[in-house]
Design an enzyme around this catalytic site. Structure first.
Site, PDB file in Angstrom:
ATOM      1  N   ASP A   1      -3.448 -19.364  71.654  1.00 25.17           N
ATOM      2  CA  ASP A   1      -4.460 -18.681  72.449  1.00 25.17           C
ATOM      3  C   ASP A   1      -4.009 -18.692  73.904  1.00 25.17           C
ATOM      4  OD1 ASP A   1      -7.143 -17.526  72.995  1.00 25.17           O
ATOM      5  OD2 ASP A   1      -7.498 -19.448  73.994  1.00 25.17           O
TER       6      ASP A   1
ATOM      7  N   CYS B   1     -21.119 -26.463  67.075  1.00 22.62           N
ATOM      8  CA  CYS B   1     -21.560 -25.436  66.127  1.00 22.62           C
ATOM      9  C   CYS B   1     -23.000 -25.737  65.700  1.00 22.62           C
ATOM     10  CB  CYS B   1     -20.643 -25.422  64.906  1.00 22.62           C
ATOM     11  SG  CYS B   1     -21.158 -24.232  63.639  1.00 22.62           S
TER      12      CYS B   1
ATOM     13  N   GLU C   1      -3.058 -13.291  69.886  1.00 19.40           N
ATOM     14  CA  GLU C   1      -4.117 -12.304  70.072  1.00 19.40           C
ATOM     15  C   GLU C   1      -3.542 -11.096  70.805  1.00 19.40           C
ATOM     16  OE1 GLU C   1      -8.781 -12.134  71.599  1.00 19.40           O
ATOM     17  OE2 GLU C   1      -7.485 -13.810  72.162  1.00 19.40           O
TER      18      GLU C   1
ATOM     19  N   CYS D   1     -22.798 -26.353  61.358  1.00 27.20           N
ATOM     20  CA  CYS D   1     -22.143 -27.522  60.749  1.00 27.20           C
ATOM     21  C   CYS D   1     -22.045 -28.707  61.700  1.00 27.20           C
ATOM     22  CB  CYS D   1     -20.768 -27.145  60.236  1.00 27.20           C
ATOM     23  SG  CYS D   1     -19.581 -26.711  61.547  1.00 27.20           S
TER      24      CYS D   1
ATOM     25  N   ASP E   1     -10.417 -23.413  73.589  1.00 23.64           N
ATOM     26  CA  ASP E   1      -9.075 -22.866  73.392  1.00 23.64           C
ATOM     27  C   ASP E   1      -8.467 -23.286  72.060  1.00 23.64           C
ATOM     28  OD1 ASP E   1      -9.299 -21.702  75.899  1.00 23.64           O
ATOM     29  OD2 ASP E   1      -8.381 -23.407  76.924  1.00 23.64           O
TER      30      ASP E   1
ATOM     31  N   CYS F   1     -16.804 -23.602  59.797  1.00 19.54           N
ATOM     32  CA  CYS F   1     -17.717 -22.949  58.851  1.00 19.54           C
ATOM     33  C   CYS F   1     -17.758 -21.438  59.002  1.00 19.54           C
ATOM     34  CB  CYS F   1     -19.131 -23.518  58.993  1.00 19.54           C
ATOM     35  SG  CYS F   1     -19.920 -23.128  60.590  1.00 19.54           S
TER      36      CYS F   1
ATOM     37  N   CYS G   1     -16.743 -20.408  64.685  1.00 24.91           N
ATOM     38  CA  CYS G   1     -16.488 -21.812  64.359  1.00 24.91           C
ATOM     39  C   CYS G   1     -15.341 -21.858  63.348  1.00 24.91           C
ATOM     40  CB  CYS G   1     -17.747 -22.468  63.780  1.00 24.91           C
ATOM     41  SG  CYS G   1     -17.470 -24.149  63.159  1.00 24.91           S
TER      42      CYS G   1
END
Length: 367
Positions: free
Chosen positions: A183, A340, A267, A343, A350, A323, A320
């Site tokens: 990232d 999250c 990305e 979960c 990052d 999950c 997340c």
């Protein structure tokens, strides 16, 4: 397997060779600008254009006779100027670039010549070029292959380089078979899915104070004066230092990634769109993500690896990695850590994004 690769050498031409290079730069610039203006005029008057073959014929039979000094330059370099102009128009109409611009005398200069019958060759610390003869170089890179072309360039700081385009046999280099997602960032150049981060050297930020001072000094100098030229060269050298630091760092990091991994997922950032934010534009330029990804892409190919570009629309930061829940509150860039709501997993922004990029990249590769 064959490939075409570039080899760049620092050159130290003597006085006579520098004069020849400057004449050739000027002739190529004149030919390019002359036919660019001609194409514009023909389009404005008759909505027609000139093809490469028409320009080449006119150059050989008309322009050279009217301007005998063009014969002092490398004739192949003049033909290559026409090809560059033709390619610039082709890129413009295919929306790969802007409308062709007139070349300026004050910017960095270059010309390209093609190899034929062994007229371009390396012997020790010398390169033999058409009409220029043997030019002294720093021969730091050895290769075995057929030289296709040579490009002679002069930077804004008056340093000369010769770049060779070589067709050579090569074997794919091995890699350690890893899989990683990265990232991109500003404080860190990138954070990977293994929770490692690489600090951005911020080359421009470290030299910005001196660059700013030199720019102010340059603006106060009288145009055409020797002091202005001295300051201009100092400023150009400072910008080259920034570029060299950045490129050296990115080459080392991209080589390490290509050497250690079979799959690297990144990305597919819209860097041009992100640059529209004036608050981030300078930092994004300093990070140079596009240059880093470009180096990483060809090094991955050299090592038999794969570079996967995850679409920019994929919510890697908001999802997340445990999950799959999308948390829209994380759109705020100031949120660096979050929990999250489903979960309860705690995430570093990052590292979580890098894990999601890896997961999505492997999914794209499998499909």
């Amino acid at each position: 397997m064959t490939r075409i690769r570039g080899y760049k050498y620092r050159a130290y031409p003597d006085k006579k060779q520098r004069e020849f290079f400057e004449r050739t730069f000027g002739c190529c610039r004149f030919v390019y600008n002359y036919y660019l203006e001609a194409k514009q005029q023909i389009w404005n008057e008759w909505h027609d254009t000139l093809s490469y073959s028409e320009m080449s014929k006119d150059l050989s039979h008309v322009l050279k006779k009217e301007n005998a000094w063009l014969k002092e330059a490398d004739s192949i370099a003049l033909q290559q100027s026409l090809r560059h102009l033709d390619r610039a128009y082709d890129n413009f109409f295919k929306r790969r670039g802007g409308y062709p611009k007139f070349k300026r005398k004050r910017s960095a200069q270059s010309y390209r010549t093609m190899s034929g019958n062994g007229n371009i060759s390396i012997e020790g610390n010398m390169i033999n070029l058409p009409k220029a003869g043997y030019v002294k170089i720093v021969n730091t890179r050895i290769f075995e292959g057929r030289i296709i072309s040579a490009t002679v360039s002069r930077t804004a700081s008056d340093r000369y380089y010769i770049s060779l385009q070589v067709e050579e046999e090569f074997e794919v280099l091995p890699n350690k078979g890893g899989e990683i997602g990265i990232d991109a960032g500003l404080k860190s150049l990138y954070t990977d899915s293994d929770a490692n981060s690489v600090i951005n050297p911020k080359a421009f930020a470290k030299h910005e104070k001196r660059i700013r001072r030199l720019q102010r000094s340059l603006s106060r100098k009288q145009k055409g004066s020797r002091n202005r030229e001295k300051t201009r060269k100092k400023l150009a050298i400072e910008h080259e230092k920034v570029s060299n630091i950045r490129n050296d760092f990115q080459h080392k990091i991209s080589y390490r990634l290509a050497n250690e991994n079979q799959v690297v997922c990144i990305e597919d950032l819209d860097v041009k769109g992100m640059m529209a934010d004036h608050r981030l534009a300078k930092a994004i330029t300093d990070a140079s993500w596009s240059g880093f990804y470009r180096k990483l892409e060809y090094k991955m190919a050299d090592h038999g690896g794969v570079l996967i570009r995850v679409p920019k629309t994929y919510p890697s930061s908001q999802r997340c990695s445990c999950c799959g829940k999308i948390n829209h509150k994380v759109r705020d860039l100031s949120v660096r850590r979050w929990t999250c709501p489903v979960c309860g997993a705690e995430h570093d922004r990052d590292i979580n994004a890098a894990k999601n990029i890896l997961e999505k990249g492997l999914e794209m590769l499998a499909s």
